[in-house]
Design an enzyme around this catalytic site. Structure first.
Site, mmCIF file in Angstrom:
data_model
loop_
_atom_site.group_PDB
_atom_site.id
_atom_site.type_symbol
_atom_site.label_atom_id
_atom_site.label_comp_id
_atom_site.label_asym_id
_atom_site.label_seq_id
_atom_site.Cartn_x
_atom_site.Cartn_y
_atom_site.Cartn_z
ATOM 1 N N GLY A 101 0.838 -1.197 0.000
ATOM 2 C CA GLY A 101 0.000 0.000 0.000
ATOM 3 C C GLY A 101 0.866 1.237 0.000
ATOM 4 O O GLY A 101 2.081 1.172 0.198
ATOM 5 N N THR A 102 0.252 2.387 -0.222
ATOM 6 C CA THR A 102 0.973 3.650 -0.156
ATOM 7 C C THR A 102 1.216 4.027 1.304
ATOM 8 O O THR A 102 0.781 3.329 2.221
ATOM 9 C CB THR A 102 0.166 4.773 -0.821
ATOM 10 O OG1 THR A 102 -1.061 4.959 -0.088
ATOM 11 C CG2 THR A 102 -0.165 4.453 -2.271
ATOM 12 N N GLU A 108 8.448 -2.423 6.444
ATOM 13 C CA GLU A 108 9.326 -1.638 5.554
ATOM 14 C C GLU A 108 10.097 -2.569 4.620
ATOM 15 O O GLU A 108 11.280 -2.371 4.318
ATOM 16 C CB GLU A 108 10.305 -0.774 6.372
ATOM 17 C CG GLU A 108 9.641 0.137 7.390
ATOM 18 C CD GLU A 108 8.823 1.264 6.754
ATOM 19 O OE1 GLU A 108 8.798 1.372 5.499
ATOM 20 O OE2 GLU A 108 8.199 2.043 7.498
ATOM 21 N N SER A 127 1.944 -0.454 8.793
ATOM 22 C CA SER A 127 2.585 -0.751 10.077
ATOM 23 C C SER A 127 1.554 -1.090 11.144
ATOM 24 O O SER A 127 1.805 -1.929 12.021
ATOM 25 C CB SER A 127 3.443 0.443 10.523
ATOM 26 O OG SER A 127 4.504 0.650 9.614
#
Length: 218
Positions: free
Chosen positions: A9-10, A87, A16
């Site tokens: 996703g953006t 990440e 997170s």
């Protein structure tokens, strides 16, 4: 059967937050896992959500070998059922391949979370390899929004509010603009292609303060 799942996703789409919830859900069922991240906004060896949640994590570096990490855990008699890898766009393709090997050869579930494309709309190498190898690729359902209210699909890098399309692929920045600071903003494809950030839209907006039609060609 274990899986390698890539949640994509953006920014602002809750990656997170979902990583933290995934870890919580599995731990609540008595499973034992490890959390990894890289270049989190909260600092080294931390996984943080924009909602304010934050936990300890293991920092991934260029020399991290996931196979060796799990082997070391097993030598200490520690069972590992799953990995949460936040990440993941910053991981190397080789590290993604290590994760896939862990799934296939040790039956450890791997849940990877990351951005697919960079501020230039180019795939991160780690994300590209995840798309190629993952058993499933899940697009997060929480929609990040462009300043215009449309679903945001692209990540933009700004300097002093001005969008840039050149520079190093990985530059960790704040999420608010400021003098000399690198910042990031999510945009829809139309405004990313036009380099129309919220700052630019406000500057070009009519005196009434509305943002309507600021990007309409004359």
């Amino acid at each position: 059967m274990a899986e390698l799942v890539f949640f994509s996703g953006t920014m602002d789409s809750g990656k997170s937050t979902l990583a933290l919830q995934t870890d919580h859900n599995h731990r609540a069922r008595g499973r034992h896992g490890l959390i990894f991240t890289r270049d989190d906004r909260a600092g080294v060896a931390r996984l943080s959500s924009r909602l304010g949640l934050e936990v300890d994590a293991r920092e991934v570096t260029d020399v991290t070998d996931f196979w060796e990490v799990i082997a070391a855990e097993r030598r200490r008699g520690r069972l590992v059922d799953y990995l949460v890898c936040d990440e993941a766009q910053f991981y190397s393709p080789e590290q993604v391949e290590q994760l896939a090997r862990l799934v296939d050869e040790t039956e450890i579930d791997v849940f990877a979370f990351g951005i697919t494309a960079d501020f230039r709309t180019r795939l991160f190498p780690g994300s590209a390899r995840l798309v190629e190898l993952a058993d499933r690729v899940e697009v997060l359902q929480v929609q990040a929004l462009c300043w215009c209210g449309v679903r945001a699909t692209h990540n933009a890098r700004t300097v002093d509010g001005v969008m840039v399309v050149e520079g190093d692929q990985v530059v960790v920045g704040d999420v608010t603009s400021g003098a000399g600071q690198v910042a990031y903003e999510v945009l829809c494809r139309r405004h990313h292609m036009r380099r129309m950030t919220a700052h630019t839209a406000r500057r070009l907006a009519p005196s009434s303060g509305t943002l309507l039609d600021v990007d309409t060609p004359a």
